[in-house]
Design a protein around this motif. Structure first.
Motif, PDB file in Angstrom:
ATOM      1  N   VAL A 158     -16.938  14.314 155.668  1.00  0.00           N
ATOM      2  CA  VAL A 158     -18.357  14.249 156.026  1.00  0.00           C
ATOM      3  C   VAL A 158     -19.083  15.365 155.285  1.00  0.00           C
ATOM      4  CG1 VAL A 158     -20.027  14.480 157.893  1.00  0.00           C
ATOM      5  CG2 VAL A 158     -17.898  13.221 158.271  1.00  0.00           C
ATOM      6  N   GLU A 159     -20.245  14.999 154.730  1.00  0.00           N
ATOM      7  CA  GLU A 159     -21.069  15.992 154.048  1.00  0.00           C
ATOM      8  C   GLU A 159     -22.502  15.892 154.564  1.00  0.00           C
ATOM      9  OE1 GLU A 159     -20.929  16.367 149.866  1.00  0.00           O
ATOM     10  OE2 GLU A 159     -18.822  15.742 149.718  1.00  0.00           O
ATOM     11  N   ALA A 160     -23.167  17.032 154.549  1.00  0.00           N
ATOM     12  CA  ALA A 160     -24.597  17.091 154.876  1.00  0.00           C
ATOM     13  C   ALA A 160     -25.248  18.008 153.846  1.00  0.00           C
ATOM     14  CB  ALA A 160     -24.818  17.605 156.295  1.00  0.00           C
ATOM     15  N   PRO A 161     -25.585  17.461 152.669  1.00  0.00           N
ATOM     16  CA  PRO A 161     -26.157  18.302 151.616  1.00  0.00           C
ATOM     17  C   PRO A 161     -27.489  18.921 152.052  1.00  0.00           C
ATOM     18  CG  PRO A 161     -25.478  16.157 150.752  1.00  0.00           C
ATOM     19  CD  PRO A 161     -25.447  16.063 152.237  1.00  0.00           C
ATOM     20  N   ALA A 162     -27.771  20.090 151.505  1.00  0.00           N
ATOM     21  CA  ALA A 162     -29.054  20.746 151.776  1.00  0.00           C
ATOM     22  C   ALA A 162     -30.177  19.981 151.081  1.00  0.00           C
ATOM     23  CB  ALA A 162     -29.014  22.194 151.298  1.00  0.00           C
ATOM     24  N   ALA A 163     -31.370  20.016 151.671  1.00  0.00           N
ATOM     25  CA  ALA A 163     -32.510  19.264 151.141  1.00  0.00           C
ATOM     26  C   ALA A 163     -33.053  19.908 149.875  1.00  0.00           C
ATOM     27  CB  ALA A 163     -33.605  19.166 152.195  1.00  0.00           C
ATOM     28  N   VAL A 164     -33.654  19.057 149.034  1.00  0.00           N
ATOM     29  CA  VAL A 164     -34.323  19.538 147.824  1.00  0.00           C
ATOM     30  C   VAL A 164     -35.727  19.992 148.201  1.00  0.00           C
ATOM     31  CG1 VAL A 164     -35.113  18.908 145.517  1.00  0.00           C
ATOM     32  CG2 VAL A 164     -32.969  17.967 146.416  1.00  0.00           C
ATOM     33  N   THR A 165     -36.136  21.133 147.690  1.00  0.00           N
ATOM     34  CA  THR A 165     -37.484  21.656 147.970  1.00  0.00           C
ATOM     35  C   THR A 165     -38.175  21.983 146.649  1.00  0.00           C
ATOM     36  OG1 THR A 165     -36.595  23.904 148.192  1.00  0.00           O
ATOM     37  CG2 THR A 165     -36.776  22.593 150.206  1.00  0.00           C
ATOM     38  N   ASP A 170     -36.468  23.240 143.321  1.00  0.00           N
ATOM     39  CA  ASP A 170     -35.555  24.306 143.760  1.00  0.00           C
ATOM     40  C   ASP A 170     -34.197  23.669 144.047  1.00  0.00           C
ATOM     41  OD1 ASP A 170     -37.617  26.141 143.632  1.00  0.00           O
ATOM     42  OD2 ASP A 170     -38.222  25.776 145.715  1.00  0.00           O
ATOM     43  N   TRP A 171     -33.197  24.008 143.205  1.00  0.00           N
ATOM     44  CA  TRP A 171     -31.889  23.372 143.354  1.00  0.00           C
ATOM     45  C   TRP A 171     -31.221  23.838 144.660  1.00  0.00           C
ATOM     46  CZ3 TRP A 171     -30.090  19.803 139.851  1.00  0.00           C
ATOM     47  CH2 TRP A 171     -28.807  19.281 140.107  1.00  0.00           C
ATOM     48  N   PRO A 172     -30.785  22.895 145.513  1.00  0.00           N
ATOM     49  CA  PRO A 172     -30.175  23.297 146.792  1.00  0.00           C
ATOM     50  C   PRO A 172     -28.803  23.941 146.577  1.00  0.00           C
ATOM     51  CG  PRO A 172     -30.060  20.921 146.522  1.00  0.00           C
ATOM     52  CD  PRO A 172     -30.885  21.444 145.389  1.00  0.00           C
ATOM     53  N   GLU A 173     -28.551  24.998 147.308  1.00  0.00           N
ATOM     54  CA  GLU A 173     -27.288  25.727 147.178  1.00  0.00           C
ATOM     55  C   GLU A 173     -26.121  24.857 147.652  1.00  0.00           C
ATOM     56  OE1 GLU A 173     -25.268  29.948 148.657  1.00  0.00           O
ATOM     57  OE2 GLU A 173     -27.303  29.386 149.246  1.00  0.00           O
ATOM     58  N   GLY A 174     -25.010  24.926 146.895  1.00  0.00           N
ATOM     59  CA  GLY A 174     -23.816  24.175 147.260  1.00  0.00           C
ATOM     60  C   GLY A 174     -23.823  22.736 146.825  1.00  0.00           C
ATOM     61  N   THR A 175     -24.862  22.301 146.162  1.00  0.00           N
ATOM     62  CA  THR A 175     -24.952  20.910 145.714  1.00  0.00           C
ATOM     63  C   THR A 175     -24.613  20.855 144.229  1.00  0.00           C
ATOM     64  OG1 THR A 175     -26.646  20.425 147.353  1.00  0.00           O
ATOM     65  CG2 THR A 175     -26.455  18.901 145.496  1.00  0.00           C
ATOM     66  N   GLY A 176     -23.710  19.958 143.873  1.00  0.00           N
ATOM     67  CA  GLY A 176     -23.309  19.854 142.476  1.00  0.00           C
ATOM     68  C   GLY A 176     -24.106  18.848 141.686  1.00  0.00           C
ATOM     69  N   GLN A 177     -24.742  17.885 142.385  1.00  0.00           N
ATOM     70  CA  GLN A 177     -25.421  16.827 141.646  1.00  0.00           C
ATOM     71  C   GLN A 177     -26.559  16.264 142.491  1.00  0.00           C
ATOM     72  OE1 GLN A 177     -23.037  14.072 139.183  1.00  0.00           O
ATOM     73  NE2 GLN A 177     -23.875  12.453 140.443  1.00  0.00           N
ATOM     74  N   LEU A 178     -27.650  15.908 141.807  1.00  0.00           N
ATOM     75  CA  LEU A 178     -28.795  15.263 142.441  1.00  0.00           C
ATOM     76  C   LEU A 178     -28.987  13.879 141.836  1.00  0.00           C
ATOM     77  CD1 LEU A 178     -31.481  18.116 142.501  1.00  0.00           C
ATOM     78  CD2 LEU A 178     -29.891  17.469 144.312  1.00  0.00           C
ATOM     79  N   THR A 179     -29.531  13.001 142.650  1.00  0.00           N
ATOM     80  CA  THR A 179     -29.947  11.686 142.151  1.00  0.00           C
ATOM     81  C   THR A 179     -31.475  11.661 142.128  1.00  0.00           C
ATOM     82  OG1 THR A 179     -27.992  10.621 143.063  1.00  0.00           O
ATOM     83  CG2 THR A 179     -29.859   9.206 142.522  1.00  0.00           C
ATOM     84  N   VAL A 180     -32.039  11.565 140.941  1.00  0.00           N
ATOM     85  CA  VAL A 180     -33.492  11.549 140.759  1.00  0.00           C
ATOM     86  C   VAL A 180     -33.897  10.117 140.400  1.00  0.00           C
ATOM     87  CG1 VAL A 180     -35.438  12.474 139.478  1.00  0.00           C
ATOM     88  CG2 VAL A 180     -33.481  13.951 140.028  1.00  0.00           C
ATOM     89  N   SER A 181     -34.771   9.555 141.189  1.00  0.00           N
ATOM     90  CA  SER A 181     -35.240   8.187 140.943  1.00  0.00           C
ATOM     91  C   SER A 181     -36.762   8.189 140.842  1.00  0.00           C
ATOM     92  CB  SER A 181     -34.777   7.255 142.073  1.00  0.00           C
ATOM     93  OG  SER A 181     -35.285   7.687 143.319  1.00  0.00           O
ATOM     94  N   TRP A 182     -37.305   7.176 140.170  1.00  0.00           N
ATOM     95  CA  TRP A 182     -38.761   7.057 140.053  1.00  0.00           C
ATOM     96  C   TRP A 182     -39.155   5.579 140.031  1.00  0.00           C
ATOM     97  CZ3 TRP A 182     -35.506   8.616 136.217  1.00  0.00           C
ATOM     98  CH2 TRP A 182     -35.445   7.827 135.055  1.00  0.00           C
ATOM     99  N   SER A 183     -40.399   5.342 140.480  1.00  0.00           N
ATOM    100  CA  SER A 183     -40.955   3.983 140.469  1.00  0.00           C
ATOM    101  C   SER A 183     -42.370   4.049 139.911  1.00  0.00           C
ATOM    102  CB  SER A 183     -40.961   3.390 141.884  1.00  0.00           C
ATOM    103  OG  SER A 183     -41.710   4.199 142.771  1.00  0.00           O
ATOM    104  N   GLU A 184     -42.670   3.143 139.005  1.00  0.00           N
ATOM    105  CA  GLU A 184     -43.967   3.133 138.333  1.00  0.00           C
ATOM    106  C   GLU A 184     -44.757   1.905 138.768  1.00  0.00           C
ATOM    107  OE1 GLU A 184     -43.830   4.085 134.081  1.00  0.00           O
ATOM    108  OE2 GLU A 184     -41.639   4.192 134.297  1.00  0.00           O
ATOM    109  N   ARG A 185     -46.022   1.894 138.398  1.00  0.00           N
ATOM    110  CA  ARG A 185     -46.852   0.715 138.638  1.00  0.00           C
ATOM    111  C   ARG A 185     -46.300  -0.468 137.860  1.00  0.00           C
ATOM    112  NH1 ARG A 185     -53.163   2.758 138.439  1.00  0.00           N
ATOM    113  NH2 ARG A 185     -53.039   4.175 140.226  1.00  0.00           N
ATOM    114  N   GLY A 186     -46.387  -1.618 138.459  1.00  0.00           N
ATOM    115  CA  GLY A 186     -45.847  -2.803 137.815  1.00  0.00           C
ATOM    116  C   GLY A 186     -44.406  -3.067 138.192  1.00  0.00           C
ATOM    117  N   GLY A 187     -43.794  -2.219 139.083  1.00  0.00           N
ATOM    118  CA  GLY A 187     -42.433  -2.473 139.543  1.00  0.00           C
ATOM    119  C   GLY A 187     -41.351  -1.862 138.692  1.00  0.00           C
TER     120      GLY A 187
END
Length: 757
Positions: free
Chosen positions: A542-549, A566-583
């Motif tokens: 079980v993991e509970a990663p720290a939040a991104v700020t 601000d990179w959360p301490e103890g986290t090795g990887q982030l998933t960055v997603s984006w959505s634009e106009r038009g889908g």
């Protein structure tokens, strides 16, 4: 026979009339061993290599024609004089000197015994030349050969008897000496042997008389008188078995006597029997005997060498025959003779038991381990259950496992088996131990974890049935985090070794949801607990990663968007997603080292975009309670441009210049879900006399003010400047004002084009 008697023709009547049939020297086997170690055929070779005389005493050559009697001086010179012997020969010289000190005639008798033996064994022993090769003087060679013919030849058994006779006599073993004498052929020309026979017969008669008196006293019930007579017989004949057995019979411990009253203690050890007794008198030596009842009702008597331990009242028998019943007897000795009542121990079966028997109970089973004694041919185990029924239990050499046992007290008897010297198999009494089989909880068979937002819901099957329900037998399922290595499922544990329940708070409104603290990375295991016992179950990660700020985004000149967070301490990887106009959407996994080295740039279009960053679990397959993702909304890429349009020429005069303000933004795009509409700041243009640009919206005269909504609606606004808003020449400059000023780019023309003259 006159004139032909041995020695008579040499002018030495009776010179060798006494020919030794036995050496009669105590320790003769040791003397022969020293002789052989020195490489000598007989003892005379140490005295002189040749010219040795033995007929009328023992002489060695002295000078060209002289001779010298072998005495203490000659023997001492063998070790201290010129050319003295060294090594084994020196040790042999010391033995001969000691022998001469005890009996000056003994060395000559031993040498004669050896020379006659050599001549009798030699194929040419009837020739005087053979005697000369043995180092005998030529004048005596013929006489010695005649002596070898006159004395009876001994076979190997008779020689052993002859050479052991002196030791038996010196140790007062009259019965053995009598048996040895009976093996020798009748021969009356050895006066020492004749004297020994006579003395032995007299002493044996006295010993037999003492035995008869002892038996009579024993039959009459007079134990003290019987003891004294048996002791008298043993003093005369130290190896008299009948006297020994009589003393044992009288003084052995009786049934019902306390074991603490025994004067001779014995302890059966895995590879020996230890004896202890009171040896307070330093002038008393001790003789230890082991009695064993052998086949056909006989009794074996074996003497145990105590060494230096006997003086301290201790002894150890390392050769006790396994599987036999033995009895130990300790005899006090003075000057080699029995001097007192013997110490008699109880009978002892030499059947050592297993050592260090350890029983360990588990779930429906008991395991036993031990150290087996050396020499045991087999180890068996018998179990008696709570119902009182006994049954054999399969086992190995050093352990057993009894499985499928009901709760209750179980008794185990571990027995060692031995093979006696006669080939019988006997068993030891056995070591008995008991162990209680307790009720153990059924283990948890499955454990699942489901993430619900930032909380975790656990569910299991097995021990307590449905998750959260108590078992019918009171079993509790405890969720724990092990501080070290997680035990394998099914491992049996003591409750004191189980960590406390998870300290995670429960979510309000739903007690089944646990909220792991941010930054948690743990192996959560389910443990079934019943009373003082527990069984380990499966575990989940079980993991509970720290939040991104601190997530922000800014468009770059090359059209990409620079993301800062601000990179959360103890986290090795982030998933960055984006959505634009038009889908249109996108996603990227960003590692910590990658972000710190080169930052994060996203290839998005000019339209509005929503960017979200969520921490990824560190372990593949872990159940992650992810926090709310950090989000930021970047409005469309809007820009405001302005420029000064020269006044058009008219017929009579030049017109006023125009200020044209233009909005540039993506057209025809639908805002993304939840995205606010584009909001523009207010545009303000000020004029300042001279050619220096205004520093701010308050640094000059306001010549134009356009609200953002108006500009958004019209997109292009043209405004004719008032004539001479300030003394000419003056310079114009536009500014964006309001909360949305940072989200819109202001495209400014060249400052030279904004000067009005």
């Amino acid at each position: 026979m006159a004139g032909r008697e041995f020695g008579h023709h040499l002018g030495l009547p009776h010179a060798l009339a006494a020919l030794p049939l036995a050496p009669l020297v105590p320790g003769y086997p040791r003397l022969v061993a020293a002789q052989r170690a020195a490489g000598l055929r007989h003892l005379g070779e140490l005295l002189a290599p040749a010219g040795l005389r033995v007929l009328d005493g023992l002489f060695v050559p002295a000078g060209p024609r002289g001779r010298r009697r072998v005495d203490a001086t000659v023997l001492s010179g063998l070790r201290t004089g010129p050319g003295r012997a060294a090594g084994p020969a020196g040790d042999l010289a010391a033995e001969l000197a000691a022998l001469h000190r005890r009996d000056p005639q003994a060395l000559r008798g031993v040498l004669l015994y050896q020379l006659i033996e050599l001549l009798q064994d030699h194929p040419s022993g009837h020739h005087p030349a053979t005697a000369e090769t043995l180092g005998i003087h030529a004048d005596e060679a013929a006489g010695l050969v005649a002596a070898a013919r006159a004395r009876p030849a001994l076979d190997s058994g008779q020689r052993t008897a002859a050479e052991s006779l002196a030791d038996a006599w010196a140790e007062h073993r009259l019965r053995r000496a009598h048996r040895l004498l009976e093996r020798l052929p009748p021969y009356g020309r050895d006066p020492s042997l004749t004297t020994l026979r006579t003395t032995l017969a007299r002493r044996l008669r006295n010993a037999d008389a003492a035995l008869d008196a002892a038996r009579a006293a024993e039959r009459a019930g007079d134990r003290e008188a019987a003891t004294q007579e048996y002791l008298r017989a043993l003093r005369l004949a130290a190896d008299d078995r009948r006297a020994l057995f009589g003393l044992v019979r009288i003084h052995r411990p009786r049934p019902g006597e306390e074991s603490g009253d025994e004067p001779l203690g014995r302890e059966l050890r895995p590879d020996s029997v230890a004896l202890t007794w009171d040896a307070a008198d330093p002038e008393v030596a001790w003789r230890i005997l082991r009695l064993r009842r052998a086949a056909r009702g006989g009794t074996e008597v074996h003497e145990i060498d105590t060494g230096a331990d006997g003086a301290r009242g201790t002894a150890e028998d390392r050769a006790a025959p396994l599987g036999s019943v033995v009895r130990y007897v300790v005899l006090p000795l003075r000057e080699g003779r029995v001097d007192g009542v013997p110490l008699v121990a109880r009978e002892l079966p030499v059947t050592p038991e297993v050592r260090e028997l350890v029983l360990t109970d588990g779930r429906e089973r008991v395991e036993g381990t031990w150290r087996p004694p050396p020499g045991a041919t087999e180890v068996t185990v018998e179990r008696t259950g709570p119902d009182g029924r006994a049954a054999p239990l399969p086992c190995g050499t050093v352990r057993f496992t009894a499985a499928g046992l009901p709760p209750g007290r179980h008794r185990f008897r571990v027995v060692c088996h031995y093979r006696t010297p006669e080939g019988r198999v006997v068993a030891s009494r056995g070591v008995v131990a008991t162990r209680t089989v307790h009720r153990w909880p059924d283990p948890v068979t499955t454990l699942t974890a489901t993430a619900e937002g930032g909380a975790i819901r656990f569910a299991w099957s097995g021990a307590a049935g449905a998750a959260g329900a108590a078992g019918s037998d009171g079993t509790e399922v405890r969720l724990v985090c092990w501080p070290g290595e997680v035990p394998l499922p099914g491992t049996e544990l003591a409750v004191c070794d189980v960590p406390g329940p998870l300290p995670w708070p429960r979510q309000e409104g739903d007690e089944g949801l646990l909220c792991p603290p941010p930054g948690t990375h743990a192996e959560v295991a389910a443990v079934a607990v019943l009373g003082e016992r527990a069984v380990a179950g499966p575990a989940v990660t079980v993991e509970a990663p720290a939040a991104v700020t601190g997530l922000t985004a800014r468009r770059q000149a090359d059209g990409q968007v620079q993301v800062v967070l601000d990179w959360p301490e103890g986290t090795g990887q982030l998933t960055v997603s984006w959505s634009e106009r038009g889908g249109r959407t996108g996603e990227r996994a960003v590692a910590a080292h990658q972000y710190r080295r080169q930052g994060l740039r996203l290839p998005v279009g000019r339209g509005g975009v929503r960017i979200r960053a969520v921490p990824a679990p560190r372990t593949s397959g872990a159940v992650a309670a992810l926090p709310a993702g950090a989000e930021t909304v970047l409005p469309p890429d809007a820009s405001v441009a302005y420029r000064l349009v020269p006044a058009p020429r008219r017929v009579l005069r030049r017109g006023s210049p125009l200020l044209r303000v233009t909005l540039s933004s993506p057209d025809g795009e639908v805002p993304a879900d939840g995205e606010p509409p584009l909001r523009l700041p207010e545009f303000v243009c000020v004029a300042r006399s001279g050619t220096l640009r205004p520093r701010g919206p308050a640094d000059g005269t306001t010549v134009l003010r356009i609200a953002g909504d108006e500009l958004l609606a019209r997109r292009t606004v043209e405004h004719e400047l008032a004539p001479a808003p300030c003394p000419a020449p003056y310079t114009l400059r536009g500014f964006l004002l309001g909360a949305d000023a940072a989200s819109v780019r202001l495209e400014e023309p060249s400052p030279a084009t904004l000067v009005v003259r």
